[in-house]
Design a protein around this motif. Structure first.
Motif, PDB file in Angstrom:
ATOM      1  N   ASP A  56       1.782  -1.878   4.341  1.00  0.00           N
ATOM      2  CA  ASP A  56       2.746  -2.348   5.330  1.00  0.00           C
ATOM      3  C   ASP A  56       3.949  -3.026   4.676  1.00  0.00           C
ATOM      4  OD1 ASP A  56       0.980  -4.465   4.630  1.00  0.00           O
ATOM      5  OD2 ASP A  56       1.482  -5.560   6.460  1.00  0.00           O
ATOM      6  N   VAL A  57       3.729  -3.732   3.576  1.00  0.00           N
ATOM      7  CA  VAL A  57       4.839  -4.358   2.860  1.00  0.00           C
ATOM      8  C   VAL A  57       5.648  -3.285   2.134  1.00  0.00           C
ATOM      9  CG1 VAL A  57       5.472  -6.065   1.094  1.00  0.00           C
ATOM     10  CG2 VAL A  57       3.580  -6.531   2.667  1.00  0.00           C
ATOM     11  N   ARG A  58       4.999  -2.217   1.693  1.00  0.00           N
ATOM     12  CA  ARG A  58       5.710  -1.086   1.096  1.00  0.00           C
ATOM     13  C   ARG A  58       6.748  -0.552   2.068  1.00  0.00           C
ATOM     14  NH1 ARG A  58       5.722   4.481   1.351  1.00  0.00           N
ATOM     15  NH2 ARG A  58       6.237   5.531  -0.609  1.00  0.00           N
ATOM     16  N   GLU A  59       6.345  -0.385   3.322  1.00  0.00           N
ATOM     17  CA  GLU A  59       7.277   0.107   4.341  1.00  0.00           C
ATOM     18  C   GLU A  59       8.445  -0.847   4.527  1.00  0.00           C
ATOM     19  OE1 GLU A  59       7.238   3.160   5.547  1.00  0.00           O
ATOM     20  OE2 GLU A  59       5.502   3.433   4.235  1.00  0.00           O
ATOM     21  N   HIS A  60       8.181  -2.147   4.505  1.00  0.00           N
ATOM     22  CA  HIS A  60       9.256  -3.139   4.625  1.00  0.00           C
ATOM     23  C   HIS A  60      10.194  -3.045   3.417  1.00  0.00           C
ATOM     24  CE1 HIS A  60      10.635  -7.555   4.913  1.00  0.00           C
ATOM     25  NE2 HIS A  60      11.379  -6.818   5.699  1.00  0.00           N
ATOM     26  N   ALA A  61       9.633  -2.857   2.223  1.00  0.00           N
ATOM     27  CA  ALA A  61      10.454  -2.718   1.023  1.00  0.00           C
ATOM     28  C   ALA A  61      11.404  -1.524   1.144  1.00  0.00           C
ATOM     29  CB  ALA A  61       9.561  -2.570  -0.212  1.00  0.00           C
ATOM     30  N   ILE A  62      10.909  -0.435   1.682  1.00  0.00           N
ATOM     31  CA  ILE A  62      11.755   0.755   1.881  1.00  0.00           C
ATOM     32  C   ILE A  62      12.862   0.445   2.882  1.00  0.00           C
ATOM     33  CG2 ILE A  62      11.767   3.124   2.770  1.00  0.00           C
ATOM     34  CD1 ILE A  62       8.882   3.352   1.557  1.00  0.00           C
ATOM     35  N   GLN A  63      12.537  -0.279   3.937  1.00  0.00           N
ATOM     36  CA  GLN A  63      13.554  -0.669   4.923  1.00  0.00           C
ATOM     37  C   GLN A  63      14.638  -1.532   4.287  1.00  0.00           C
ATOM     38  OE1 GLN A  63      11.283  -2.611   7.996  1.00  0.00           O
ATOM     39  NE2 GLN A  63      10.502  -0.674   8.807  1.00  0.00           N
ATOM     40  N   LEU A  64      14.263  -2.331   3.282  1.00  0.00           N
ATOM     41  CA  LEU A  64      15.224  -3.197   2.598  1.00  0.00           C
ATOM     42  C   LEU A  64      15.984  -2.477   1.483  1.00  0.00           C
ATOM     43  CD1 LEU A  64      13.259  -6.573   2.328  1.00  0.00           C
ATOM     44  CD2 LEU A  64      15.123  -5.993   3.902  1.00  0.00           C
TER      45      LEU A  64
END
Length: 94
Positions: A56-64
């Motif tokens: 889930d944090v991976r997905e946030h990293a991609i969003q950033l």
């Protein structure tokens, strides 16, 4: 300068985990800070300087803005990123 996140493929403690890596250690630490990951989570190993991220944090990293890289599709890029992370982990690159 770029920050990369690989596929979340490593299963540990019931979650899938990915690796956050970057062209420079300064970029890596700054990006981890943006994600709210404490510096104590930094993995400074000869296997490669990185932070572990749950899926889930991976997905946030991609969003950033982290660049998603796949060990299946982007083999040459993944090898180059890991080679650089390994040099950083040994303290040979900045």
């Amino acid at each position: 300068m770029s920050v990369y996140v690989d596929d979340a493929v490593t299963l540990w403690r019931g979650q899938r985990w990915a690796h956050l890596m970057a062209d420079t250690l300064d970029e890596l630490h700054a990006f981890a800070d943006r994600l709210g990951i404490p510096r104590r989570a930094f993995q400074n190993k000869t296997s490669g300087a990185h932070y572990d991220l749950p899926a889930d944090v991976r997905e946030h990293a991609i969003q950033l803005g982290a660049i998603p890289i796949s060990r299946h599709r982007d083999r040459d890029l993944v090898r180059a990123v890991i080679r650089n992370a390994k040099a950083q982990g040994r303290g040979l690159a900045q």
